[in-house]
Design a protein around this motif. Structure first.
Motif, PDB file in Angstrom:
ATOM      1  N   SER A 199       0.806  -1.227   0.000  1.00 36.38           N
ATOM      2  CA  SER A 199       0.000   0.000   0.000  1.00 36.38           C
ATOM      3  C   SER A 199       0.839   1.277   0.000  1.00 36.38           C
ATOM      4  CB  SER A 199      -0.930   0.020   1.219  1.00 36.38           C
ATOM      5  OG  SER A 199      -1.628  -1.191   1.349  1.00 36.38           O
ATOM      6  N   ASN A 202      -1.325   4.385   0.096  1.00 37.04           N
ATOM      7  CA  ASN A 202      -2.300   4.456   1.195  1.00 37.04           C
ATOM      8  C   ASN A 202      -3.653   4.942   0.687  1.00 37.04           C
ATOM      9  OD1 ASN A 202      -3.063   4.096   3.898  1.00 37.04           O
ATOM     10  ND2 ASN A 202      -2.732   6.251   4.372  1.00 37.04           N
ATOM     11  N   ARG A 203      -4.070   4.347  -0.425  1.00 34.82           N
ATOM     12  CA  ARG A 203      -5.295   4.770  -1.110  1.00 34.82           C
ATOM     13  C   ARG A 203      -6.261   3.595  -1.201  1.00 34.82           C
ATOM     14  NH1 ARG A 203      -6.599   8.613  -5.130  1.00 34.82           N
ATOM     15  NH2 ARG A 203      -8.339   7.902  -6.404  1.00 34.82           N
ATOM     16  N   PRO A 204      -7.518   3.753  -0.772  1.00 31.69           N
ATOM     17  CA  PRO A 204      -8.464   2.626  -0.819  1.00 31.69           C
ATOM     18  C   PRO A 204      -8.862   2.268  -2.241  1.00 31.69           C
ATOM     19  CG  PRO A 204      -9.598   4.631  -0.156  1.00 31.69           C
ATOM     20  CD  PRO A 204      -8.137   4.968  -0.201  1.00 31.69           C
ATOM     21  N   ASN A 263      -7.984  11.705  -3.173  1.00 36.74           N
ATOM     22  CA  ASN A 263      -6.962  10.968  -2.431  1.00 36.74           C
ATOM     23  C   ASN A 263      -7.549   9.820  -1.611  1.00 36.74           C
ATOM     24  OD1 ASN A 263      -4.838  12.623  -3.335  1.00 36.74           O
ATOM     25  ND2 ASN A 263      -5.285  14.158  -1.759  1.00 36.74           N
ATOM     26  N   GLN A 265      -9.855  10.047   0.730  1.00 35.00           N
ATOM     27  CA  GLN A 265     -10.011  10.441   2.128  1.00 35.00           C
ATOM     28  C   GLN A 265     -11.293  11.250   2.303  1.00 35.00           C
ATOM     29  OE1 GLN A 265      -6.456  12.706   2.746  1.00 35.00           O
ATOM     30  NE2 GLN A 265      -5.085  10.937   2.597  1.00 35.00           N
ATOM     31  N   TRP A 298      -6.043  -1.746  -0.543  1.00 32.11           N
ATOM     32  CA  TRP A 298      -5.300  -0.481  -0.571  1.00 32.11           C
ATOM     33  C   TRP A 298      -4.217  -0.519  -1.630  1.00 32.11           C
ATOM     34  CZ3 TRP A 298      -7.090   3.290   2.722  1.00 32.11           C
ATOM     35  CH2 TRP A 298      -7.998   2.856   3.693  1.00 32.11           C
TER      36      TRP A 298
END
Length: 299
Positions: A199, A202-204, A263, A265, A298
């Motif tokens: 990941s 760090n992105r779903p 992003n 988020q 991720w």
């Protein structure tokens, strides 16, 4: 004195006069229409035209993933950004016997090369079993098969736009929002590979599997079902994103809300993530013969 009818527009007089011809000047042409200048989209228009970015995956990036790639990249009224991959170690296509498959390498052999080679080997056989038609479709979508395990999330893919890959616009940044595999072993390979990559962004990313038998007829049905799932997901994402931007107001706050969404988020993105199981359940009711899996992973 003889009369010449061709001189009807001329007036002849007796000696000492001059013959004159009456002419009517043509009206000037109308001015050209003003050039159409594309107006920049308003913030509301940009939100309403928002599209999730998709990735379709099967074993060899030939049949099922490419039919889904076709459906998504030619969707109306506007196409989805989409990339596609295979998870196998090599590209395997049926040969003259079960023990004699045609084997190619990912990333280095184009669909056009495969097409020409099979044409030269046995056009009648490969036309009859549908391989030539499949490869002809594929070479009009992208350059060649790619392997998922070789994909580096976040690595720019601008060269695919230059190659003319369908659906490449919107994926230049090398990230996607949704991955859809077409076989459970491919889903396992994708999830395992994402975990192994650690990941870095760090992105779903939502990873679905829609189980589709590997034949041309089932691929057509599966491609249609995947497009419907994509439309349902995109509508939910569009509404959540629009609500977040509207709540943020204008200016820097709205820009920050959009950046959070991009992003992966922010509250809007979390709301969308929570709605995905409900969306999948409603879709599955319509397509019960295509069993589905889902997980949040991720990049």
């Amino acid at each position: 004195m003889a009369y010449d009818p061709r001189l009807v527009s001329s007036t002849s007089t007796s000696a000492g006069t001059v013959s004159t011809t009456t002419t009517t000047s043509a009206p000037p042409p109308p001015p050209p229409p003003p050039e159409h200048q594309a107006q920049p989209q308003s913030q509301e228009q940009q939100i309403d035209s928002y599209k999730l970015r998709f990735c379709t995956v099967c074993a060899s990036n030939q049949n099922r993933s490419m039919e889904a790639h076709l459906r998504l990249s030619t969707a109306t009224p506007s196409p989805f950004p989409v990339i596609s991959f295979g998870t196998g170690s090599l590209v395997r296509l049926p040969g003259p016997t079960v023990t004699q498959p045609n084997i190619y390498h990912f990333n280095t052999t184009s669909y056009s090369q495969m097409y020409e080679e099979l044409m030269a080997k046995d056009e009648r056989l490969y036309r009859y079993n549908g391989l030539l038609n499949m490869l002809d479709r594929n070479r009009n979508l992208k350059w060649g098969p790619e392997r998922f395990q070789d994909w580096v999330p976040g690595l720019p893919r601008v060269d695919h736009v230059a190659k003319g890959d369908k659906g490449a616009r919107g994926t230049e940044g090398g990230v996607v929002d949704v991955i859809i595999t077409c076989e459970e072993r491919c889903w396992d390979a994708v999830v395992d590979d994402l975990m192994a990559k650690g990941s870095p962004l760090n992105r779903p990313v939502h990873v679905f599997n829609v189980d589709i038998k590997d034949n041309h007829e089932e691929a057509l049905v599966g491609g249609k079902a995947i497009l419907e799932l994509a439309n349902r997901l995109n509508e939910a994402a569009r509404l959540e994103r629009r609500a977040a931007v509207a709540e943020a107001g204008a200016g820097a706050e709205a820009a920050a809300a959009e950046a959070d969404w991009e992003n992966g988020q922010g509250e809007a993105r979390r709301n969308f993530d929570e709605r995905v199981p409900e969306i999948l359940a409603a879709w599955q009711e319509k397509w019960p013969h295509l069993p589905a899996l889902w997980t949040l992973a991720w990049l």
